[in-house]
Design a protein around this motif. Structure first.
Motif, PDB file in Angstrom:
ATOM      1  N   GLU A  12       0.909  -1.304  -0.024  1.00 19.88           N
ATOM      2  CA  GLU A  12       0.525   0.317   0.228  1.00 19.88           C
ATOM      3  C   GLU A  12       1.220   1.611  -0.171  1.00 19.88           C
ATOM      4  OE1 GLU A  12      -2.995   2.556  -0.135  1.00 19.88           O
ATOM      5  OE2 GLU A  12      -3.953   0.978   1.527  1.00 19.88           O
ATOM      6  N   LEU A  13       0.669   1.885  -1.469  1.00 15.13           N
ATOM      7  CA  LEU A  13       1.416   3.101  -1.105  1.00 15.13           C
ATOM      8  C   LEU A  13       1.129   4.777  -0.510  1.00 15.13           C
ATOM      9  CD1 LEU A  13       3.349   2.443  -4.337  1.00 15.13           C
ATOM     10  CD2 LEU A  13       3.933   1.946  -2.213  1.00 15.13           C
ATOM     11  N   HIS A  14      -0.185   4.210  -0.413  1.00 18.31           N
ATOM     12  CA  HIS A  14      -1.176   5.578  -0.235  1.00 18.31           C
ATOM     13  C   HIS A  14      -2.177   6.014   0.765  1.00 18.31           C
ATOM     14  CE1 HIS A  14      -2.409   9.922  -1.748  1.00 18.31           C
ATOM     15  NE2 HIS A  14      -3.271   9.364  -0.366  1.00 18.31           N
ATOM     16  N   VAL A  15      -1.687   6.201   1.751  1.00 15.83           N
ATOM     17  CA  VAL A  15      -2.636   5.362   3.179  1.00 15.83           C
ATOM     18  C   VAL A  15      -2.038   6.513   4.100  1.00 15.83           C
ATOM     19  CG1 VAL A  15      -1.418   4.196   4.297  1.00 15.83           C
ATOM     20  CG2 VAL A  15      -4.171   4.099   4.940  1.00 15.83           C
ATOM     21  N   HIS A  16      -3.528   7.587   5.231  1.00 15.14           N
ATOM     22  CA  HIS A  16      -2.891   8.372   5.270  1.00 15.14           C
ATOM     23  C   HIS A  16      -2.792   7.819   7.105  1.00 15.14           C
ATOM     24  CE1 HIS A  16      -3.352  12.085   2.444  1.00 15.14           C
ATOM     25  NE2 HIS A  16      -3.400  11.524   2.339  1.00 15.14           N
ATOM     26  N   LEU A  17      -2.262   8.449   7.979  1.00 14.46           N
ATOM     27  CA  LEU A  17      -2.374   7.987   9.351  1.00 14.46           C
ATOM     28  C   LEU A  17      -3.569   7.553  10.235  1.00 14.46           C
ATOM     29  CD1 LEU A  17      -1.297   6.165  11.636  1.00 14.46           C
ATOM     30  CD2 LEU A  17       0.107   8.059  12.420  1.00 14.46           C
ATOM     31  N   VAL A  18      -3.698   9.354  10.531  1.00 16.96           N
ATOM     32  CA  VAL A  18      -4.922   9.565  10.785  1.00 16.96           C
ATOM     33  C   VAL A  18      -6.784   8.900  10.038  1.00 16.96           C
ATOM     34  CG1 VAL A  18      -6.430  11.428  12.088  1.00 16.96           C
ATOM     35  CG2 VAL A  18      -4.013  11.443  11.592  1.00 16.96           C
ATOM     36  N   GLY A  19      -6.121   9.695   9.049  1.00 17.53           N
ATOM     37  CA  GLY A  19      -7.167   9.075   7.847  1.00 17.53           C
ATOM     38  C   GLY A  19      -7.461   7.082   8.018  1.00 17.53           C
ATOM     39  N   SER A  20      -6.871   6.475   8.484  1.00 21.65           N
ATOM     40  CA  SER A  20      -6.550   4.720   8.440  1.00 21.65           C
ATOM     41  C   SER A  20      -7.050   4.253  10.096  1.00 21.65           C
ATOM     42  CB  SER A  20      -4.834   4.290   8.649  1.00 21.65           C
ATOM     43  OG  SER A  20      -4.361   4.435  10.173  1.00 21.65           O
ATOM     44  N   ALA A  21      -7.149   5.474  10.275  1.00 23.42           N
ATOM     45  CA  ALA A  21      -8.154   4.922  11.494  1.00 23.42           C
ATOM     46  C   ALA A  21     -10.123   4.294  11.835  1.00 23.42           C
ATOM     47  CB  ALA A  21      -8.574   5.451  13.078  1.00 23.42           C
ATOM     48  N   ASP A  55     -18.051  16.910   3.412  1.00 22.00           N
ATOM     49  CA  ASP A  55     -17.610  17.444   4.291  1.00 22.00           C
ATOM     50  C   ASP A  55     -18.254  17.105   5.769  1.00 22.00           C
ATOM     51  OD1 ASP A  55     -17.289  20.279   2.664  1.00 22.00           O
ATOM     52  OD2 ASP A  55     -20.016  20.487   3.656  1.00 22.00           O
ATOM     53  N   HIS A  56     -19.148  16.004   5.551  1.00 16.04           N
ATOM     54  CA  HIS A  56     -18.792  14.678   6.638  1.00 16.04           C
ATOM     55  C   HIS A  56     -17.627  14.031   6.761  1.00 16.04           C
ATOM     56  CE1 HIS A  56     -19.951  10.938   8.129  1.00 16.04           C
ATOM     57  NE2 HIS A  56     -20.216  11.547   9.169  1.00 16.04           N
ATOM     58  N   PHE A  57     -16.765  14.356   5.725  1.00 14.67           N
ATOM     59  CA  PHE A  57     -15.742  13.226   6.062  1.00 14.67           C
ATOM     60  C   PHE A  57     -15.138  14.047   6.619  1.00 14.67           C
ATOM     61  CE2 PHE A  57     -11.941  13.200   3.886  1.00 14.67           C
ATOM     62  CZ  PHE A  57     -10.751  12.771   4.450  1.00 14.67           C
ATOM     63  N   LEU A  58     -14.933  15.193   6.532  1.00 12.00           N
ATOM     64  CA  LEU A  58     -13.671  16.146   7.076  1.00 12.00           C
ATOM     65  C   LEU A  58     -14.421  16.639   8.564  1.00 12.00           C
ATOM     66  CD1 LEU A  58     -13.684  19.383   4.182  1.00 12.00           C
ATOM     67  CD2 LEU A  58     -11.664  17.709   5.616  1.00 12.00           C
ATOM     68  N   ALA A  63     -12.312  14.915  13.946  1.00 12.18           N
ATOM     69  CA  ALA A  63     -12.662  14.635  15.198  1.00 12.18           C
ATOM     70  C   ALA A  63     -11.379  13.581  15.826  1.00 12.18           C
ATOM     71  CB  ALA A  63     -13.609  14.209  15.528  1.00 12.18           C
ATOM     72  N   VAL A  64     -11.505  12.613  14.772  1.00  9.41           N
ATOM     73  CA  VAL A  64     -10.405  11.950  15.414  1.00  9.41           C
ATOM     74  C   VAL A  64      -9.077  12.239  15.743  1.00  9.41           C
ATOM     75  CG1 VAL A  64      -9.280   9.884  14.166  1.00  9.41           C
ATOM     76  CG2 VAL A  64     -10.933  10.285  13.719  1.00  9.41           C
ATOM     77  N   GLN A  65      -8.500  13.187  14.399  1.00 13.54           N
ATOM     78  CA  GLN A  65      -7.412  14.263  14.522  1.00 13.54           C
ATOM     79  C   GLN A  65      -7.312  15.136  16.255  1.00 13.54           C
ATOM     80  OE1 GLN A  65      -4.861  14.748  12.276  1.00 13.54           O
ATOM     81  NE2 GLN A  65      -3.826  16.075  13.844  1.00 13.54           N
ATOM     82  N   SER A  66      -8.830  15.480  16.728  1.00 10.14           N
ATOM     83  CA  SER A  66      -8.535  15.948  17.516  1.00 10.14           C
ATOM     84  C   SER A  66      -7.743  14.955  18.836  1.00 10.14           C
ATOM     85  CB  SER A  66      -9.588  16.436  17.364  1.00 10.14           C
ATOM     86  OG  SER A  66     -10.628  16.079  18.349  1.00 10.14           O
ATOM     87  N   MET A  67      -8.211  13.436  18.880  1.00  9.66           N
ATOM     88  CA  MET A  67      -8.265  12.663  20.074  1.00  9.66           C
ATOM     89  C   MET A  67      -6.946  12.197  19.675  1.00  9.66           C
ATOM     90  SD  MET A  67     -11.590  10.833  19.768  1.00  9.66           S
ATOM     91  CE  MET A  67     -11.767   9.787  18.460  1.00  9.66           C
ATOM     92  N   VAL A  68      -5.857  12.908  18.982  1.00 15.34           N
ATOM     93  CA  VAL A  68      -4.422  12.165  19.069  1.00 15.34           C
ATOM     94  C   VAL A  68      -2.999  13.649  19.955  1.00 15.34           C
ATOM     95  CG1 VAL A  68      -2.348  11.814  17.601  1.00 15.34           C
ATOM     96  CG2 VAL A  68      -4.641  11.344  16.895  1.00 15.34           C
ATOM     97  N   LYS A  69      -3.429  13.274  21.003  1.00 20.34           N
ATOM     98  CA  LYS A  69      -3.008  13.913  21.981  1.00 20.34           C
ATOM     99  C   LYS A  69      -1.566  13.339  22.395  1.00 20.34           C
ATOM    100  CE  LYS A  69      -6.742  16.645  22.919  1.00 20.34           C
ATOM    101  NZ  LYS A  69      -6.795  17.994  22.207  1.00 20.34           N
ATOM    102  N   PRO A 276      -9.178   4.509   4.260  1.00 16.41           N
ATOM    103  CA  PRO A 276      -9.552   3.658   4.001  1.00 16.41           C
ATOM    104  C   PRO A 276     -11.184   3.514   5.382  1.00 16.41           C
ATOM    105  CG  PRO A 276      -7.661   2.921   5.084  1.00 16.41           C
ATOM    106  CD  PRO A 276      -7.913   3.947   4.929  1.00 16.41           C
ATOM    107  N   PRO A 277     -11.307   3.693   5.968  1.00 15.09           N
ATOM    108  CA  PRO A 277     -12.217   3.481   6.887  1.00 15.09           C
ATOM    109  C   PRO A 277     -13.029   4.490   6.718  1.00 15.09           C
ATOM    110  CG  PRO A 277     -11.008   2.983   8.419  1.00 15.09           C
ATOM    111  CD  PRO A 277      -9.796   3.189   7.302  1.00 15.09           C
ATOM    112  N   PHE A 278     -12.452   5.217   6.388  1.00 12.84           N
ATOM    113  CA  PHE A 278     -13.591   6.750   5.806  1.00 12.84           C
ATOM    114  C   PHE A 278     -14.711   6.457   4.888  1.00 12.84           C
ATOM    115  CE2 PHE A 278     -10.965   7.646   8.878  1.00 12.84           C
ATOM    116  CZ  PHE A 278     -10.946   9.404   9.898  1.00 12.84           C
ATOM    117  N   PHE A 279     -14.092   5.913   4.164  1.00 12.50           N
ATOM    118  CA  PHE A 279     -14.244   5.336   2.682  1.00 12.50           C
ATOM    119  C   PHE A 279     -15.148   3.866   2.353  1.00 12.50           C
ATOM    120  CE2 PHE A 279     -11.815   8.629   1.530  1.00 12.50           C
ATOM    121  CZ  PHE A 279     -12.290  10.024   1.758  1.00 12.50           C
TER     122      PHE A 279
END
Length: 340
Positions: A12-21, A55-58, A63-69, A276-279
């Protein structure tokens, strides 16, 4: 075809860490950070996660990004991704990380790197090798570029490439050229996003101004035959994310996706998941959707898997080993008939 795709050792060559949650990962984060307001009940979270529009995806993404502390949260993200990859027989992934966004959220760079390192070690124990691409969040402008380059130049373990993401419209690629030049001199590969939501001119700029070695998305290249010819001639791979493109309404459906035109023109196409899970995507699902929609043979599907290995920044002995694995799976399933 489904069991063949599963058996292939994949990259896999194109996956975003936060977007993989995925759901399990987000539940863990939501329970750890209840003040974020993300549902802590599984069925409620599944409803929150069900894709409605961009817009909902964003909204969900931030929301996920905000929990990475903390480093533990980064570790949780990495291990969750590794588990999902391992379940699909993905052996190697180059994961896009946006350290500047985590620092803006109050983390130190050292904490980010510590979480990445521990997560990477755990992933390795699951049989998944991870490498990192640090990307500039384009909407943050030159300060985002400066900070991302500074993080990259500390040479964290596993870092292989330097990227650029975020909204494309109105964010010129050329302004980031000096940062890419410095990253390249430091030995990093250059892999900007381009041509996802804008036309071919963005891809041309990525190729000419940023000297891109691979292009994230590149969907709009088919609007310019000269660009398609250039990409094919130079062997510049595209990180194609079909389901993502459908979900964000860049294309109407998988069947109307320009991936067939790209392949027919000799462009090096790799299949990827983006967020992936977002889509509602999986890498196996991307292969299956493209194979069934385009009527690909097993040999053609294996070629897509080979493309990803060859387009990766793995050392050559690892590439050879994965390519041999793909060939043996094809032989096992086809017995030399090549799937026709």
């Amino acid at each position: 075809m489904r069991s063949f795709i599963h058996a292939l050792p994949k990259v896999e060559l194109h996956v975003h860490l936060v977007g993989s949650a995925g759901i399990d990962t987000v539940l863990e984060l939501a329970r750890r950070h209840p003040s974020a307001g993300v549902p802590v009940d599984r069925s409620e979270l599944e409803r929150f996660y069900t894709f409605r529009d961009f817009d909902h995806f964003l909204k969900v993404y931030w929301a996920v990004q905000s929990m990475v502390k903390s480093r533990d949260d980064i570790h949780t993200l990495v291990v969750g991704l590794a588990r999902d990859l391992a379940a699909q027989n993905v052996r190697y992934a180059e994961v896009t990380v946006t350290p500047y966004n985590h620092v803006l959220d109050g983390m130190s760079a050292d904490e980010v790197f510590a979480g990445l390192a521990s997560g990477r070690a755990s992933a390795s124990a699951l049989g998944v090798e991870l490498a990192w691409c640090f990307d500039i969040p384009g909407e943050k402008g030159l300060i985002g570029a400066r900070e991302t380059l500074a993080f990259a130049l500390t040479s964290p373990e596993g870092l292989v490439s330097f990227g650029l993401a975020g909204p494309e419209a109105g964010v010129g690629r050329a302004q980031f050229a000096p940062f890419f030049d410095t990253a390249r001199e430091a030995g990093l590969h250059c892999v900007p996003h381009a041509g996802e939501t804008t036309g071919p001119e963005t891809i041309w700029s990525a190729v000419r101004d940023l000297r891109a070695e691979r292009i994230g998305h590149g969907t709009s290249c088919v609007q310019d035959p000269a660009l398609v010819e250039h990409l094919a001639l130079k062997g510049i791979p595209l990180e194609v994310c079909p389901t993502s493109n459908v979900r964000t309404q860049q294309v109407a459906s998988i069947s109307s996706h320009p991936v067939r035109q790209m392949l027919d023109a000799g462009v090096v196409v790799t299949l990827n998941t983006d967020d992936p899970p977002f889509f509602g995507a999986t890498l196996e699902g991307e292969y299956l959707a493209v194979a069934s929609t385009l009527g690909l043979s097993r040999a053609e599907v294996a070629r897509l898997a080979e493309n990803a290995v060859l387009a990766s920044f793995l050392p050559n002995p690892r590439k050879t080993s994965l390519l041999e694995g793909i060939a043996s799976v094809l032989e096992e399933f086809d017995g030399g008939t090549h799937g026709h």
